[in-house]
Design a protein around this motif. Structure first.
Motif: not given
Length: 248
Positions: A73-82, A108-111, A152-160
């Protein structure tokens, strides 16, 4: 963010407004934004002509064999998508009770941003495509992913999201306005997740994992974005420039 622009931001907005009003042609990567800009500005030459995938890797249907046998399973997104990442981890904790072979990869997010990560969750932080090792790992994760998830609510990681689709990867995402405007309320390459709920995410992941027509989902995913290439985008820009010149 629900606040007014500060003094520095207002100066930046004023400068951007001037540039947009003075441009011969303006292109937005999102249809809703193009519509908003048409209302905000007097410039009549504002267009949405599609989006673009920034992929440096050539994909192939032969990759479907890898995906069909994958448990990733794969999740891509920076801290704003935590928020979406944390809910996915909660869903993963439920899934591995009966599907111990599953693995979750977070880009996109550290452990260190999470507490009590379960076994088989791997965080890579930001992967820089400009670095050979990071780039190879990024595309390996996309190539081997069974499903891409970011609710993540409101806005997804569109490019990813569209890059995952390009790599034949079914998606589970938030039905945010821009995605709905492009693809509609019904998609044949995964699921919308109306609420950022671990129970709903678990259910939708299981539907994809158990789908006997999984390969069709993958092919539909790729076909949904196959026109989002830089070659196609530049051709559309050139066509608009030629049309503009004919009117002068």
């Amino acid at each position: 963010m629900g606040r007014n622009a500060d003094i520095v931001e207002r100066q930046s907005i004023k400068r951007e407004d001037s540039q947009i009003e003075g441009s011969d042609l303006v292109f937005s990567l999102f249809p809703n934004i193009a519509d908003y800009m048409k209302q905000r500005y007097e410039n009549e030459n504002i267009y949405y002509i599609g989006n673009v995938i920034n992929s440096l890797y050539e994909v192939s249907e032969t990759d479907l064999d890898i995906k069909a046998n994958s448990n990733n399973l794969l999740f891509i997104g920076g801290k704003k998508y935590i928020e979406g990442a944390k809910t996915l981890i909660a869903a993963f904790k439920r899934l591995i009770n009966n599907r111990k072979e599953l693995k979750l990869y977070i880009v996109g997010i550290e452990t260190t941003e999470f507490e009590d990560l379960p076994k088989n969750v791997f965080c890579y932080g930001y992967l820089d495509k400009g670095k050979d090792q990071d780039r190879e790992l990024y595309y390996k994760l996309l190539k081997e992913a069974k499903v891409f998830i970011n609710t993540t609510p409101k806005w997804g990681a569109f490019s990813a999201s569209i890059e995952a689709l390009y790599f034949y990867t079914p998606v589970i995402i938030t039905p945010y306005d821009e995605f709905l405007n492009i693809y509609g309320k019904e998609i044949d390459f995964g699921f919308y997740c109306e609420k950022n709920s671990d129970i709903l995410i678990e259910q939708k992941i299981l539907k994809i994992l158990n789908d006997k027509s999984y390969r069709d989902l993958c092919i539909n995913a790729h076909n949904s974005v196959k026109e989002f290439t830089w070659d196609a985008y530049v051709d559309k820009i050139i066509k608009k420039i030629e049309e503009k010149n004919k009117c002068l």
